[in-house]
Enzyme design. Structure first.
Site, PDB file in Angstrom:
ATOM      1  N   PRO A 144      -2.629  52.514  13.561  1.00 36.19           N
ATOM      2  CA  PRO A 144      -3.792  51.995  14.297  1.00 36.19           C
ATOM      3  C   PRO A 144      -5.157  52.508  13.834  1.00 36.19           C
ATOM      4  CG  PRO A 144      -2.710  53.677  15.598  1.00 36.19           C
ATOM      5  CD  PRO A 144      -1.878  53.492  14.353  1.00 36.19           C
ATOM      6  N   CYS A 145      -5.558  52.089  12.648  1.00 36.88           N
ATOM      7  CA  CYS A 145      -6.885  52.481  12.172  1.00 36.88           C
ATOM      8  C   CYS A 145      -7.987  51.829  13.004  1.00 36.88           C
ATOM      9  CB  CYS A 145      -7.047  52.202  10.682  1.00 36.88           C
ATOM     10  SG  CYS A 145      -6.692  50.536  10.181  1.00 36.88           S
ATOM     11  N   HIS A 146      -7.633  50.831  13.811  1.00 36.65           N
ATOM     12  CA  HIS A 146      -8.626  50.222  14.698  1.00 36.65           C
ATOM     13  C   HIS A 146      -9.083  51.201  15.776  1.00 36.65           C
ATOM     14  CE1 HIS A 146      -4.798  49.435  16.780  1.00 36.65           C
ATOM     15  NE2 HIS A 146      -5.506  49.468  17.901  1.00 36.65           N
TER      16      HIS A 146
END
Length: 175
Positions: A144-146
């Site tokens: 989850p780089c978001h």
């Protein structure tokens, strides 16, 4: 960061497409697990990007062969909470792997800054190197780089589109 990346060369990787609330997902599966999850709107573009993301691999469209995993990934993309119910094939250099592991430890609905994540990893990575590892991430939403923001809390660029990053963050906050 070192360059000790396990290559995809000589691997046969099957992929397929599935619609999700954040766009069309292209999901690629190696013998080790899900190797790529890319988001977009166009199958041709996603197919080309898969080939670029998995250099040297024999990338074969075969959604039927990966049907159960494809469905599980799509369900996870629509509700990205908890641990995914499928194996991952995360390949990168040591710094990237450290960042991707740290990203997976951020709980759904929470965010971190690039600098805070770099400090938490504790291997001397800079905020810029964390950003570069996020940009190299082949596993949209699953890694989850978001959930990473600029130091001032604002949203910066996102490989899959800033509009998707906003949508994912809102979806997680609401859950």
């Amino acid at each position: 960061m070192s360059d000790d990346v396990l290559p995809f060369a000589a691997d046969t990787i099957h992929y397929g497409y599935h619609p999700t609330t954040t766009g069309l997902a292209a999901v690629a599966v190696s013998r080790r697990g899900v190797a790529a999850v890319l988001l977009g709107a166009d199958r041709n573009e996603l197919s080309r990007k898969l080939a670029e993301a998995l250099p040297g691999a024999d990338v074969v469209e075969n959604g039927t062969a990966i049907g159960p995993v494809l469905s599980a990934v799509a369900c996870y993309l629509d509700a990205p909470t908890g641990e995914p119910g499928f194996d991952l094939d995360m390949r990168g250099n040591a710094g990237e792997l450290a960042v991707w592991t740290a990203l997976r430890a951020i709980p759904s609905g929470e965010t971190r800054t690039y600098g805070a994540l770099a400090r938490a990893i504790g291997t001397g990575l800079t905020a810029q190197e964390v950003g570069a590892a996020c940009a190299a991430n082949r596993l949209a939403v699953v890694v989850p780089c978001h959930r990473v923001l600029k130091a001032d809390g604002s949203i910066s660029g996102y490989r899959w589109g800033v509009h998707r990053k906003r949508r994912l963050l809102a979806l997680e906050k609401a859950a």
